[in-house]
Design a protein around this motif. Structure first.
Motif, PDB file in Angstrom:
ATOM      1  N   LEU A 164      -1.945  -5.889   2.827  1.00 39.63           N
ATOM      2  CA  LEU A 164      -3.173  -6.009   3.602  1.00 39.63           C
ATOM      3  C   LEU A 164      -3.903  -7.303   3.267  1.00 39.63           C
ATOM      4  N   TRP A 165      -4.385  -7.986   4.305  1.00 40.12           N
ATOM      5  CA  TRP A 165      -5.261  -9.124   4.104  1.00 40.12           C
ATOM      6  C   TRP A 165      -6.677  -8.629   3.849  1.00 40.12           C
ATOM      7  N   GLU A 172     -11.369  -8.806  13.902  1.00 40.60           N
ATOM      8  CA  GLU A 172     -12.068  -7.542  14.140  1.00 40.60           C
ATOM      9  C   GLU A 172     -13.587  -7.764  14.179  1.00 40.60           C
ATOM     10  N   SER A 228      -9.849  -0.827   5.602  1.00 38.81           N
ATOM     11  CA  SER A 228      -9.199   0.304   4.928  1.00 38.81           C
ATOM     12  C   SER A 228     -10.238   1.096   4.139  1.00 38.81           C
ATOM     13  N   ASN A 240      -9.474  -8.806   5.511  1.00 40.42           N
ATOM     14  CA  ASN A 240     -10.114  -8.095   6.618  1.00 40.42           C
ATOM     15  C   ASN A 240      -9.555  -6.682   6.764  1.00 40.42           C
ATOM     16  N   GLN A 241      -8.243  -6.546   6.585  1.00 45.80           N
ATOM     17  CA  GLN A 241      -7.616  -5.226   6.684  1.00 45.80           C
ATOM     18  C   GLN A 241      -8.032  -4.340   5.519  1.00 45.80           C
ATOM     19  N   SER A 242      -8.188  -4.926   4.334  1.00 45.86           N
ATOM     20  CA  SER A 242      -8.616  -4.157   3.167  1.00 45.86           C
ATOM     21  C   SER A 242     -10.044  -3.660   3.330  1.00 45.86           C
ATOM     22  N   ALA A 297      -9.752 -13.316  10.406  1.00 47.41           N
ATOM     23  CA  ALA A 297     -10.131 -12.000  10.914  1.00 47.41           C
ATOM     24  C   ALA A 297     -10.523 -12.088  12.380  1.00 47.41           C
ATOM     25  N   ARG A 337      -5.575  -2.752  -0.533  1.00 45.77           N
ATOM     26  CA  ARG A 337      -4.212  -3.270  -0.669  1.00 45.77           C
ATOM     27  C   ARG A 337      -3.394  -2.428  -1.631  1.00 45.77           C
TER      28      ARG A 337
END
Length: 425
Positions: free
Chosen positions: A412-413, A69, A420, A415-417, A67, A405
């Motif tokens: 989505l990984w 972010e 989200s 961090n993206q989840s 990650a 996801r």
């Protein structure tokens, strides 16, 4: 007492206690709202959860963090972590090659290398179609494509490459460069070209430790599997008989499940949702009674080995195993929510693979476990995006914020989840 009086009124109801649901709960706390997470299982974490057998801890499939972010790092970095280089390997036949395989052909026989490079030089100058197989042949030529990624695609996605779109690729597949291929055919001293140079993993507690602060701060009710959503009455009913009324509903449930448990979803939405497919994952987790494993993870191309990849919890963190031991977890994929395999047969296939790869023998095994995850990865079938959009548009119109996801139905990984879910409110 009427049923109406037994329904609890809540501000924000979140379905699913995985990283996306935890992200939504975090946003609710930051904005002064009251949120309750309802999780079907007996613990939170979702795909980031883990299990322990005789002192061996295994995550629910492979997890490593890269990650970047700030929001995510501020959470994950509260947990002490180890850092690993993103080195990985590939097994084919009787030899090991570095990843990505097309850039590391040196261990092959000279005649094989010549044929593969000639095929690369003769690769199609233009895409023959908009499917993944056409992309692979255009990138690598027929020889490399057929020997490696086309073959691997069937194992990993449980779907022919010709049936997949290319919308998921992003940085996940290394584009082919002649200089890299030629250099890697002559020497094993090749650079790491993975899309991230560093992988992070908690020192203790498994990958779930990264989200432990979110779990500690959230109001989570486990053992609550949602079985019916009434979007008109704004209620959710659970398998244990509990019912709640919501002002805001956040769902991290897989889109096909969300449509199935919502009776007032239109027939067109239910049909579109039924067309969305994901892989399920058989996990075969192996604990060794000695330190046999040194590689973080590797890919497996051989058809007689059912697993497509394996990774080592003990390399990720020595705390995942008893002192003096090591471990691997193998992933076997099926198309759909149900496994295509017999668990005992998979165990035996994995044991045979360990011997074939020269890693371990039967007497080295301390733990051998099999279990199934119903949802592993979204399958990017051609035309999937239209069906996905149909379901998402309906959910939004029905007042359901679908995230994560499987709620976004995207690759989505973690961090993206998390983001989200955070951005869903």
């Amino acid at each position: 007492m009427t049923i109406e009086n037994t329904i609890e009124d809540l501000d924000v109801v979140i379905l699913g206690g995985g990283v996306a649901g935890l992200g939504a709960a975090l946003k609710a706390r930051e904005t002064g709202r009251t949120a309750v997470i309802f999780e079907a299982r007996d613990s939170a974490g979702g795909l980031l959860d883990n299990f322990t057998i005789d002192g061996f801890r295994f995550d629910n499939a492979v997890h490593l963090s890269f990650a970047t972010e700030e929001k995510v790092r501020n959470i994950f970095d509260r947990t002490p972590y180890l850092t690993h280089p993103s080195d990985s390997y590939c097994f084919e036949g009787d030899r090991w090659l570095k990843h990505p395989v097309q850039n590391n052909l040196a261990p092959l026989e000279p005649t094989d290398k010549v044929e593969l490079i000639k095929s690369f030089l003769a690769r199609p100058s233009a895409l023959a179609g908009d499917d993944y197989e056409s992309w692979l042949r255009h990138q690598y030529g027929d020889g490399i494509a057929e020997r490696y990624p086309i073959r691997y695609t069937q194992k990993y996605w449980a779907t022919p490459a010709s049936a997949l779109s290319t919308n998921w690729i992003g940085q996940r597949m290394r584009r082919a460069e002649l200089d890299e291929i030629l250099f890697g055919a002559m020497t094993t001293q090749t650079p790491n070209t993975y899309y991230t140079k560093e992988m992070r993993y908690p020192k203790a507690g498994g990958y779930k430790a990264f989200i432990a602060p979110l779990i500690a701060d959230a109001d989570i009710r486990t053992g609550h599997a949602a079985v019916e959503i009434d979007t008109a009455a704004r209620t959710v009913r659970f398998a244990n008989g509990a019912q709640v009324r919501y002002r805001n509903l956040v769902s991290t449930l897989p889109l096909p499940v969300l449509a199935r448990i919502t009776p007032d979803a239109p027939a067109t939405v239910k049909q579109a949702a039924s067309e969305l497919k994901a892989t399920s994952i058989d996990l075969v987790s192996v604990g060794f009674n000695k330190p046999l494993v040194k590689d973080l993870w590797f890919y497996i191309y051989d058809d007689d080995v059912l697993a497509s990849r394996a990774y080592s919890p003990s390399v990720k963190s020595p705390e995942n195993v008893p002192e003096g031991c090591s471990s691997l977890q193998f992933e076997i994929y099926s198309r759909g929510e149900e496994s295509s395999y017999d668990g005992e047969a998979l165990k035996q296939n994995t044991l045979a693979a360990l011997e074939k790869m020269g890693i371990a023998k039967a007497e080295d095994i301390a733990v051998l476990d099999h279990r199934v995850l119903r949802f592993g990865n979204v399958i990017f079938d051609q035309g999937m995006e239209a069906n996905r959009q149909c379901v998402l548009d309906w959910a939004r119109g029905a007042g359901i914020a679908s995230c994560g996801r499987f709620g976004e139905w995207d690759y989505l990984w973690s961090n993206q989840s998390l983001l989200s879910g955070y951005n869903a409110l």
